[in-house]
Design an enzyme around this catalytic site. Structure first.
Site, PDB file in Angstrom:
ATOM      1  N   SER A  27       0.798  -1.221   0.000  1.00 31.55           N
ATOM      2  CA  SER A  27       0.000   0.000   0.000  1.00 31.55           C
ATOM      3  C   SER A  27       0.833   1.274   0.000  1.00 31.55           C
ATOM      4  O   SER A  27       0.288   2.349  -0.209  1.00 31.55           O
ATOM      5  CB  SER A  27      -0.946   0.009   1.205  1.00 31.55           C
ATOM      6  N   LYS A  72       0.904   4.383   6.857  1.00 29.39           N
ATOM      7  CA  LYS A  72       0.286   5.222   5.834  1.00 29.39           C
ATOM      8  C   LYS A  72       0.843   6.640   5.940  1.00 29.39           C
ATOM      9  O   LYS A  72       1.501   6.994   6.920  1.00 29.39           O
ATOM     10  CB  LYS A  72      -1.241   5.306   6.018  1.00 29.39           C
TER      11      LYS A  72
END
Lengths: 157, 152
Positions: B40, B83
């Protein structure tokens, strides 16, 4: 002379860091004494009551419905909240106020809990900010150490 | 004989607990090495990259927009996510997918951050589970270890 003083200072700092770390880990993994403030958990916990919070349950994921937990506030990471667990992930909870005519329900999402204060009329909890992620829970309150009237009684003796 | 062995065992346990606590506090308050897995955050962080995460910023509330953070997953408290911070509290963020015709925006609530992976097509992040409470952030990634790779 100077070298002695420097050596003593470093040894003192070393012991401080050492015992500070051990104390921190004891609070983090075992538990500690907490002073609760606010009216949102009355009559179970009054303002300024002293309670003992154990932190093992959250590390072993054994928090149950009905437990009173201390968690970091979702709205303010610098402060803590003290509420009761009304629903675990997957449970159906009532999200509307008692005064509303139409009741609305929802399911607690995965990895979250639904928290409410015992004093429903005077408590900002999951009915305001929604389900709280389990990762914010800091500990579970297991018993009360002192209540304010007891402290006053001791002082007046 | 037995008393000696018992004494040595207790001393050994005592030292273990002592240095374990110091090591734990060092990881908790200073930082540590983390292995990231998953696609990701490509191309910034590849699968199995080793990064160094410092934990002072979150204690002093200095996480900035654009930082890459490690946080506890809102959906699974036993796992962590890695993230980038796209929005802080009060910021306006785009909550719709890039392929949607109608764009929708919302404001990040107080005490929360909006996280997105760099690999937008292959990342479950705030676009799926909403804004993440600041209290879930564990640390900020400051640099990546350069892996030794044999170039062909």
């Amino acid at each position: 002379m100077f070298r002695n003083a420097l050596g003593k200072t470093f040894r003192f700092l070393g012991y401080t860091v050492q015992y500070g770390c051990i104390a921190h880990c004891a609070f983090e993994y075992l538990g500690g004494v907490v002073v609760c403030s606010g009216p949102s958990m009355e009559p179970t916990i009054q303002n300024s009551d002293i309670v003992f919070s154990e932190n093992l349950s959250r590390h072993f994921y054994c928090i149950r419905k009905g437990d009173i937990v201390i968690a970091k506030s979702p709205n303010d990471p610098k402060s803590n909240i003290c509420k009761r667990v009304i629903g675990l992930e997957g449970d159906k909870v009532c999200t509307s106020n008692p005064s509303d005519f139409l009741k609305s329900h929802s399911y607690v999402p995965k990895g979250h809990v639904w928290l409410e204060g015992d004093n429903l009329r005077n408590s900002t909890d999951s009915r305001c900010y929604g389900p709280v992620p389990y990762g914010l829970i800091r500990g579970r309150i297991c018993f009360k150490v002192f209540t304010v009237p007891q402290i006053f009684a001791l002082i007046h003796l």
